[in-house]
Design a protein around this motif. Structure first.
Motif, PDB file in Angstrom:
ATOM      1  N   ILE A 158       0.622  -1.226   0.004  1.00 51.85           N
ATOM      2  CA  ILE A 158      -0.123  -0.022  -0.005  1.00 51.85           C
ATOM      3  C   ILE A 158       0.730   1.274   0.195  1.00 51.85           C
ATOM      4  CG2 ILE A 158      -1.511   1.276   1.168  1.00 51.85           C
ATOM      5  CD1 ILE A 158      -3.007  -0.940  -0.037  1.00 51.85           C
ATOM      6  N   ALA A 159       1.831   1.301   0.823  1.00 48.79           N
ATOM      7  CA  ALA A 159       2.650   2.328   0.822  1.00 48.79           C
ATOM      8  C   ALA A 159       3.607   2.588  -0.583  1.00 48.79           C
ATOM      9  CB  ALA A 159       3.890   2.224   1.784  1.00 48.79           C
ATOM     10  N   ILE A 160       3.904   1.777  -1.230  1.00 49.89           N
ATOM     11  CA  ILE A 160       4.527   1.756  -2.664  1.00 49.89           C
ATOM     12  C   ILE A 160       3.506   2.413  -3.281  1.00 49.89           C
ATOM     13  CG2 ILE A 160       5.600   0.588  -4.556  1.00 49.89           C
ATOM     14  CD1 ILE A 160       7.148   0.590  -1.741  1.00 49.89           C
ATOM     15  N   ILE A 161       2.345   1.812  -3.455  1.00 49.38           N
ATOM     16  CA  ILE A 161       1.241   2.252  -4.230  1.00 49.38           C
ATOM     17  C   ILE A 161       0.890   3.638  -3.963  1.00 49.38           C
ATOM     18  CG2 ILE A 161      -1.436   2.294  -4.853  1.00 49.38           C
ATOM     19  CD1 ILE A 161      -1.000  -0.825  -4.466  1.00 49.38           C
ATOM     20  N   VAL A 162       0.841   4.016  -2.684  1.00 45.61           N
ATOM     21  CA  VAL A 162       0.575   5.454  -2.546  1.00 45.61           C
ATOM     22  C   VAL A 162       1.605   6.463  -2.972  1.00 45.61           C
ATOM     23  CG1 VAL A 162       0.718   7.217  -0.538  1.00 45.61           C
ATOM     24  CG2 VAL A 162      -0.967   5.089  -0.503  1.00 45.61           C
ATOM     25  N   SER A 163       2.913   6.103  -2.898  1.00 39.76           N
ATOM     26  CA  SER A 163       3.987   6.930  -3.334  1.00 39.76           C
ATOM     27  C   SER A 163       4.093   7.154  -4.842  1.00 39.76           C
ATOM     28  CB  SER A 163       5.427   6.225  -2.812  1.00 39.76           C
ATOM     29  OG  SER A 163       5.512   5.162  -3.607  1.00 39.76           O
ATOM     30  N   LEU A 167       3.577  10.614  -6.938  1.00 32.70           N
ATOM     31  CA  LEU A 167       4.425  10.735  -7.745  1.00 32.70           C
ATOM     32  C   LEU A 167       3.889  11.292  -8.990  1.00 32.70           C
ATOM     33  CD1 LEU A 167       7.387   8.461  -7.311  1.00 32.70           C
ATOM     34  CD2 LEU A 167       7.565  10.968  -7.294  1.00 32.70           C
ATOM     35  N   LEU A 168       2.767  10.590  -9.673  1.00 38.63           N
ATOM     36  CA  LEU A 168       2.070  10.799 -10.845  1.00 38.63           C
ATOM     37  C   LEU A 168       1.424  12.366 -10.604  1.00 38.63           C
ATOM     38  CD1 LEU A 168       0.633   7.335 -11.705  1.00 38.63           C
ATOM     39  CD2 LEU A 168       2.422   8.717 -12.932  1.00 38.63           C
ATOM     40  N   MET A 172       2.135  15.936 -12.589  1.00 39.55           N
ATOM     41  CA  MET A 172       0.753  16.302 -13.299  1.00 39.55           C
ATOM     42  C   MET A 172       0.557  18.034 -12.467  1.00 39.55           C
ATOM     43  SD  MET A 172      -1.921  13.562 -14.296  1.00 39.55           S
ATOM     44  CE  MET A 172      -1.765  12.873 -12.635  1.00 39.55           C
ATOM     45  N   ASP A 173       1.347  18.294 -11.491  1.00 36.99           N
ATOM     46  CA  ASP A 173       0.991  19.461 -10.478  1.00 36.99           C
ATOM     47  C   ASP A 173      -0.336  19.526  -9.756  1.00 36.99           C
ATOM     48  OD1 ASP A 173       1.961  21.719  -9.476  1.00 36.99           O
ATOM     49  OD2 ASP A 173       1.203  23.048 -11.205  1.00 36.99           O
ATOM     50  N   MET A 174      -0.606  18.511  -9.279  1.00 38.75           N
ATOM     51  CA  MET A 174      -1.655  18.102  -8.915  1.00 38.75           C
ATOM     52  C   MET A 174      -1.983  17.702  -7.468  1.00 38.75           C
ATOM     53  SD  MET A 174      -4.147  16.269 -11.809  1.00 38.75           S
ATOM     54  CE  MET A 174      -5.462  16.008 -10.889  1.00 38.75           C
ATOM     55  N   GLY A 179      -6.567  16.004  -4.156  1.00 40.79           N
ATOM     56  CA  GLY A 179      -5.717  14.978  -5.144  1.00 40.79           C
ATOM     57  C   GLY A 179      -5.278  13.953  -3.776  1.00 40.79           C
ATOM     58  N   VAL A 180      -4.640  14.534  -2.669  1.00 46.43           N
ATOM     59  CA  VAL A 180      -4.158  13.682  -1.749  1.00 46.43           C
ATOM     60  C   VAL A 180      -5.246  12.881  -0.985  1.00 46.43           C
ATOM     61  CG1 VAL A 180      -2.780  13.679   0.598  1.00 46.43           C
ATOM     62  CG2 VAL A 180      -2.162  15.061  -1.615  1.00 46.43           C
TER      63      VAL A 180
END
Length: 208
Positions: A158-163, A167-168, A172-174, A179-180
């Motif tokens: 889950i931590a990997i997926i969140v990071s 990053l994506l 995209m400057d979002m 977004g978070v």
């Protein structure tokens, strides 16, 4: 909301959730009062300390008052609501939910701070991962059991997926509140679904 405020909000949420999960692990392992406090504190603050050491700054638990106050209030409320006397099944799901929220919240703080100091792709993933699981590893080591991240279903993933998702968003400057929050909601849903469906990462079969 600025990136700093997002980190602060996620920090406080993670501390509350992990303090509660650490308290419940202490109850499950029949720790005394001091043991419960240590278990809750290690779980809530350990990952953040590891994160700040890697970032080369004074750990937040040592120069800010809110981490200790948040842990103390959470433990007080856990005793006030007699969570140590709840039925085992109810306590189990309370632990899973609180641990999931803490996992996701600290994954977010680790990733956001790594992005802020311009770590590379792998640096963001590693800091997010260590921030999320650091406290739980310290807790499990203290009570002499295999850390959950090494055996639990879909936990560290889950931590990997969140990071990766953050990053994506950064590309995209979002990186904003909406977004978070979307990443957090998705990660919490995915973790709870994995627990419900009993998803596991593949393991090596040493007998074949």
């Amino acid at each position: 909301m600025s990136e700093f405020n997002l980190v602060l909000a996620a920090d406080i949420l993670g501390i509350i959730a992990f303090a509660l999960s650490g308290f419940l692990v202490g109850v499950r392992n029949n720790l005394d009062l001091l043991g419960l406090i240590i278990s809750a504190s290690l779980t809530a603050l350990g990952g953040g300390v590891v994160r700040d050491v890697i970032l080369g700054r004074t750990p937040f638990a040592f120069n800010e008052y809110y981490p200790a106050i948040t842990v103390i209030v959470t433990i007080f409320l856990a005793f006030s609501f007699r969570l140590y006397r709840r039925e085992q099944l109810e306590r189990q799901w309370l632990f899973i939910i609180s641990d999931t929220i803490g996992l996701v919240a600290f994954s977010i703080t680790g990733a956001l701070l790594a992005i802020e100091v311009e770590f590379n792709f792998f640096g963001v993933m590693i800091l997010s991962f260590l921030t999320a699981v650091g406290g739980g590893v310290l807790r499990d080591t203290m009570i002499n059991q295999v850390p959950s991240v090494l055996i639990s279903d879909f936990y560290g993933s889950i931590a990997i997926i969140v990071s990766v998702l953050l990053l994506l968003l950064a590309q995209m400057d979002m990186i904003n509140t909406l977004g978070v929050a979307g990443v957090a909601a998705f990660a919490i849903f995915l973790r709870l679904l994995a627990v419900s469906k009993q998803w596991h990462l593949p393991k090596l079969n040493m007998e074949s």
